[in-house]
Motif scaffolding. Structure first.
Motif, PDB file in Angstrom:
ATOM      1  N   ILE A 174      34.673  28.748  52.466  1.00 43.59           N
ATOM      2  CA  ILE A 174      33.429  28.470  51.743  1.00 43.59           C
ATOM      3  C   ILE A 174      33.302  26.974  51.459  1.00 43.59           C
ATOM      4  O   ILE A 174      32.239  26.374  51.666  1.00 43.59           O
ATOM      5  CB  ILE A 174      33.379  29.281  50.434  1.00 43.59           C
ATOM      6  N   PHE A 175      34.398  26.353  50.990  1.00 45.70           N
ATOM      7  CA  PHE A 175      34.346  24.920  50.693  1.00 45.70           C
ATOM      8  C   PHE A 175      34.192  24.077  51.959  1.00 45.70           C
ATOM      9  O   PHE A 175      33.574  23.012  51.926  1.00 45.70           O
ATOM     10  CB  PHE A 175      35.571  24.496  49.887  1.00 45.70           C
ATOM     11  N   LEU A 176      34.700  24.573  53.053  1.00 46.14           N
ATOM     12  CA  LEU A 176      34.458  23.880  54.322  1.00 46.14           C
ATOM     13  C   LEU A 176      32.979  23.950  54.690  1.00 46.14           C
ATOM     14  O   LEU A 176      32.399  22.976  55.182  1.00 46.14           O
ATOM     15  CB  LEU A 176      35.306  24.500  55.434  1.00 46.14           C
ATOM     16  N   SER A 211      31.134  32.960  44.011  1.00 41.93           N
ATOM     17  CA  SER A 211      31.359  33.490  42.661  1.00 41.93           C
ATOM     18  C   SER A 211      32.156  34.791  42.710  1.00 41.93           C
ATOM     19  O   SER A 211      32.973  35.058  41.822  1.00 41.93           O
ATOM     20  CB  SER A 211      30.026  33.705  41.940  1.00 41.93           C
ATOM     21  N   PHE A 212      31.941  35.586  43.731  1.00 38.16           N
ATOM     22  CA  PHE A 212      32.696  36.838  43.881  1.00 38.16           C
ATOM     23  C   PHE A 212      34.179  36.529  44.110  1.00 38.16           C
ATOM     24  O   PHE A 212      35.055  37.135  43.481  1.00 38.16           O
ATOM     25  CB  PHE A 212      32.136  37.658  45.039  1.00 38.16           C
ATOM     26  N   CYS A 213      34.461  35.576  44.987  1.00 35.13           N
ATOM     27  CA  CYS A 213      35.849  35.219  45.283  1.00 35.13           C
ATOM     28  C   CYS A 213      36.566  34.657  44.054  1.00 35.13           C
ATOM     29  O   CYS A 213      37.758  34.919  43.849  1.00 35.13           O
ATOM     30  CB  CYS A 213      35.900  34.197  46.415  1.00 35.13           C
ATOM     31  N   LEU A 214      35.851  33.921  43.242  1.00 33.43           N
ATOM     32  CA  LEU A 214      36.461  33.300  42.072  1.00 33.43           C
ATOM     33  C   LEU A 214      36.947  34.330  41.055  1.00 33.43           C
ATOM     34  O   LEU A 214      37.783  34.030  40.200  1.00 33.43           O
ATOM     35  CB  LEU A 214      35.478  32.332  41.412  1.00 33.43           C
ATOM     36  N   GLN A 215      36.435  35.557  41.161  1.00 30.35           N
ATOM     37  CA  GLN A 215      36.923  36.630  40.287  1.00 30.35           C
ATOM     38  C   GLN A 215      38.383  36.977  40.600  1.00 30.35           C
ATOM     39  O   GLN A 215      39.102  37.496  39.746  1.00 30.35           O
ATOM     40  CB  GLN A 215      36.072  37.891  40.465  1.00 30.35           C
ATOM     41  N   PHE A 216      38.806  36.667  41.824  1.00 29.93           N
ATOM     42  CA  PHE A 216      40.148  37.041  42.276  1.00 29.93           C
ATOM     43  C   PHE A 216      41.042  35.839  42.552  1.00 29.93           C
ATOM     44  O   PHE A 216      42.228  36.006  42.819  1.00 29.93           O
ATOM     45  CB  PHE A 216      40.045  37.892  43.547  1.00 29.93           C
ATOM     46  N   ALA A 217      40.470  34.653  42.490  1.00 23.62           N
ATOM     47  CA  ALA A 217      41.261  33.455  42.767  1.00 23.62           C
ATOM     48  C   ALA A 217      40.641  32.262  42.048  1.00 23.62           C
ATOM     49  O   ALA A 217      39.753  31.590  42.590  1.00 23.62           O
ATOM     50  CB  ALA A 217      41.324  33.203  44.274  1.00 23.62           C
ATOM     51  N   ASP A 218      41.107  32.015  40.829  1.00 20.85           N
ATOM     52  CA  ASP A 218      40.623  30.863  40.067  1.00 20.85           C
ATOM     53  C   ASP A 218      41.349  29.619  40.580  1.00 20.85           C
ATOM     54  O   ASP A 218      42.570  29.496  40.443  1.00 20.85           O
ATOM     55  CB  ASP A 218      40.927  31.075  38.582  1.00 20.85           C
ATOM     56  N   ILE A 219      40.630  28.712  41.195  1.00 26.06           N
ATOM     57  CA  ILE A 219      41.271  27.554  41.843  1.00 26.06           C
ATOM     58  C   ILE A 219      41.361  26.348  40.923  1.00 26.06           C
ATOM     59  O   ILE A 219      41.652  25.245  41.372  1.00 26.06           O
ATOM     60  CB  ILE A 219      40.523  27.163  43.129  1.00 26.06           C
ATOM     61  N   ASP A 270      48.781  33.355  37.350  1.00 28.55           N
ATOM     62  CA  ASP A 270      48.313  34.577  36.695  1.00 28.55           C
ATOM     63  C   ASP A 270      46.913  34.978  37.134  1.00 28.55           C
ATOM     64  O   ASP A 270      46.520  36.137  36.981  1.00 28.55           O
ATOM     65  CB  ASP A 270      48.337  34.399  35.177  1.00 28.55           C
ATOM     66  N   VAL A 271      46.141  34.032  37.652  1.00 26.36           N
ATOM     67  CA  VAL A 271      44.747  34.337  37.974  1.00 26.36           C
ATOM     68  C   VAL A 271      44.485  34.427  39.469  1.00 26.36           C
ATOM     69  O   VAL A 271      43.357  34.651  39.890  1.00 26.36           O
ATOM     70  CB  VAL A 271      43.784  33.300  37.341  1.00 26.36           C
ATOM     71  N   ILE A 272      45.505  34.259  40.292  1.00 33.86           N
ATOM     72  CA  ILE A 272      45.357  34.456  41.735  1.00 33.86           C
ATOM     73  C   ILE A 272      45.707  35.909  42.045  1.00 33.86           C
ATOM     74  O   ILE A 272      46.878  36.281  42.114  1.00 33.86           O
ATOM     75  CB  ILE A 272      46.257  33.495  42.542  1.00 33.86           C
ATOM     76  N   LYS A 273      44.692  36.716  42.194  1.00 31.27           N
ATOM     77  CA  LYS A 273      44.888  38.140  42.434  1.00 31.27           C
ATOM     78  C   LYS A 273      44.815  38.500  43.917  1.00 31.27           C
ATOM     79  O   LYS A 273      45.194  39.607  44.303  1.00 31.27           O
ATOM     80  CB  LYS A 273      43.837  38.947  41.677  1.00 31.27           C
ATOM     81  N   SER A 274      44.300  37.574  44.732  1.00 29.87           N
ATOM     82  CA  SER A 274      44.128  37.880  46.151  1.00 29.87           C
ATOM     83  C   SER A 274      44.254  36.621  47.002  1.00 29.87           C
ATOM     84  O   SER A 274      43.492  35.664  46.827  1.00 29.87           O
ATOM     85  CB  SER A 274      42.757  38.526  46.394  1.00 29.87           C
ATOM     86  N   THR A 275      45.205  36.640  47.919  1.00 33.86           N
ATOM     87  CA  THR A 275      45.330  35.520  48.859  1.00 33.86           C
ATOM     88  C   THR A 275      44.148  35.495  49.825  1.00 33.86           C
ATOM     89  O   THR A 275      43.774  34.439  50.336  1.00 33.86           O
ATOM     90  CB  THR A 275      46.629  35.635  49.676  1.00 33.86           C
ATOM     91  N   PHE A 276      43.543  36.659  50.053  1.00 33.35           N
ATOM     92  CA  PHE A 276      42.389  36.722  50.961  1.00 33.35           C
ATOM     93  C   PHE A 276      41.162  36.068  50.316  1.00 33.35           C
ATOM     94  O   PHE A 276      40.344  35.457  51.003  1.00 33.35           O
ATOM     95  CB  PHE A 276      42.095  38.172  51.339  1.00 33.35           C
ATOM     96  N   ALA A 277      41.068  36.187  48.986  1.00 37.82           N
ATOM     97  CA  ALA A 277      39.998  35.490  48.279  1.00 37.82           C
ATOM     98  C   ALA A 277      40.216  33.985  48.365  1.00 37.82           C
ATOM     99  O   ALA A 277      39.260  33.211  48.544  1.00 37.82           O
ATOM    100  CB  ALA A 277      39.959  35.944  46.820  1.00 37.82           C
TER     101      ALA A 277
END
Length: 317
Positions: A279-281, A249-257, A265-272
């Motif tokens: 995480i999905f793995l 949930s924290f990562c999704l704040q910076f990268a809506d997949i 517009d919603v990908i704020k971090s490639t690291f996220a």
């Protein structure tokens, strides 16, 4: 050379100048004379005041000359010189040679010898105080906040004197990050002082883990594309075998997949994004992870295209 001792009885060793050479080094006359005298005294195993003076001259000419540092150290011990004065001399030299490693290795040797002497005679009035090192370290890192040699020395100091929970040490690294949140050296040192103490109570560690996770998350919110804070956060999870799924949930704040026309517009971090793939793995959702790696490869981190292709190749059947 501006030497006070007489060396007229010493025949300098010739510096290697034989012909032909693949790459002829054009030594200055001063360098050849100084090093020639030093090699002659070293071969004679002379440990004297004049040899000590000459090592200073040699180090000032070439501060990275390991043999001269070693020779100087042995002279100091033989002559029973004041090692605290040697530390003071070394400080000035360090300020003039910011990128030199030998200075810090030599400083460790001097301090270790002081500590040995204290153990041999606990009545010595002058004892080494690790806080004595703080001003020179602050000055050096003030000039270059990412000086690897100085940070390595600081790590040794913390480890040698058990300064992991020292308030001054924690305040220093906090100030470094306040000045530059992208200072990876400061993040690395923070991780060391927070989690490097193997003797710490388990309950204290658990409290610290939660605080440091929060600290890293707040730093990420300030600068989502800062790799240092993401690495710090992931490092904590890896070290203490915590599930990365907790960070979804924290990562999704910076990268809506949710892939759509507004994704960019919603990908704020490639690291996220990268962390979400991991995480999905962990969740065994391989297809989603593959989609994320493809996004990174094609759109958000193409400079590492080969790496993302490699990551996908490990998952594709």
């Amino acid at each position: 050379m501006n030497l006070t001792h007489d060396f007229s009885d010493v025949i300098p060793v010739k510096i290697n100048e034989e012909e032909p050479q693949l790459c002829q080094i054009l030594y200055s006359d001063e360098y050849k004379e100084t090093m020639g005298l030093l090699l002659a005294l070293l071969q004679k195993k002379e440990y004297s005041e004049r040899a000590l003076e000459l090592t200073q001259e040699g180090i000032e000419l070439l501060a990275s000359h390991y043999t001269i540092w070693n020779y100087r150290y042995n002279i100091l011990l033989r002559l029973n010189k004041d090692l605290f004065e040697e530390l003071d001399w070394c400080e000035q030299l360090a300020l003039e040679n910011e990128k030199n490693y030998q200075i810090w290795n030599y400083r460790q040797l001097i301090i270790e010898r002081i500590l040995e002497l204290e153990l041999e005679d606990d009545t010595r009035t002058k004892k080494f105080n690790p806080y004595h090192e703080y001003p020179i370290l602050a000055a050096m890192l003030g000039e270059d906040s990412k000086n690897h040699h100085v940070w390595s020395y600081r790590k040794w100091l913390v480890e040698r004197f058990q300064l992991y929970n020292d308030e001054r040490e924690i305040l220093f690294v906090d100030n470094c990050l306040n000045e530059d949140l992208r200072n990876n050296s400061a993040w690395t040192h923070r991780y060391f002082i927070k989690f490097g103490n193997q003797d710490e109570n388990k309950d204290d560690i658990n409290v610290k883990i939660d605080k440091e996770i929060s600290f890293a998350m707040e730093a990420i919110k300030v600068s989502p594309q800062n790799p240092s804070s993401w690495n710090y956060l992931i490092g904590i999870y890896r070290k203490f075998k915590k599930s990365l799924i907790e960070l979804e949930s924290f990562c999704l704040q910076f990268a809506d997949i949710n892939i759509n026309e507004q994704t960019e517009d919603v990908i704020k971090s490639t690291f996220a994004l990268e962390l979400l793939a991991k995480i999905f793995l962990e969740k065994k959702e391989t297809l989603t992870a593959l989609e994320i790696f493809k996004l990174l490869e094609d759109k958000y981190d193409p400079i590492r295209k080969n790496y993302w292709q490699y990551e996908r190749s490990k998952l594709e059947v």
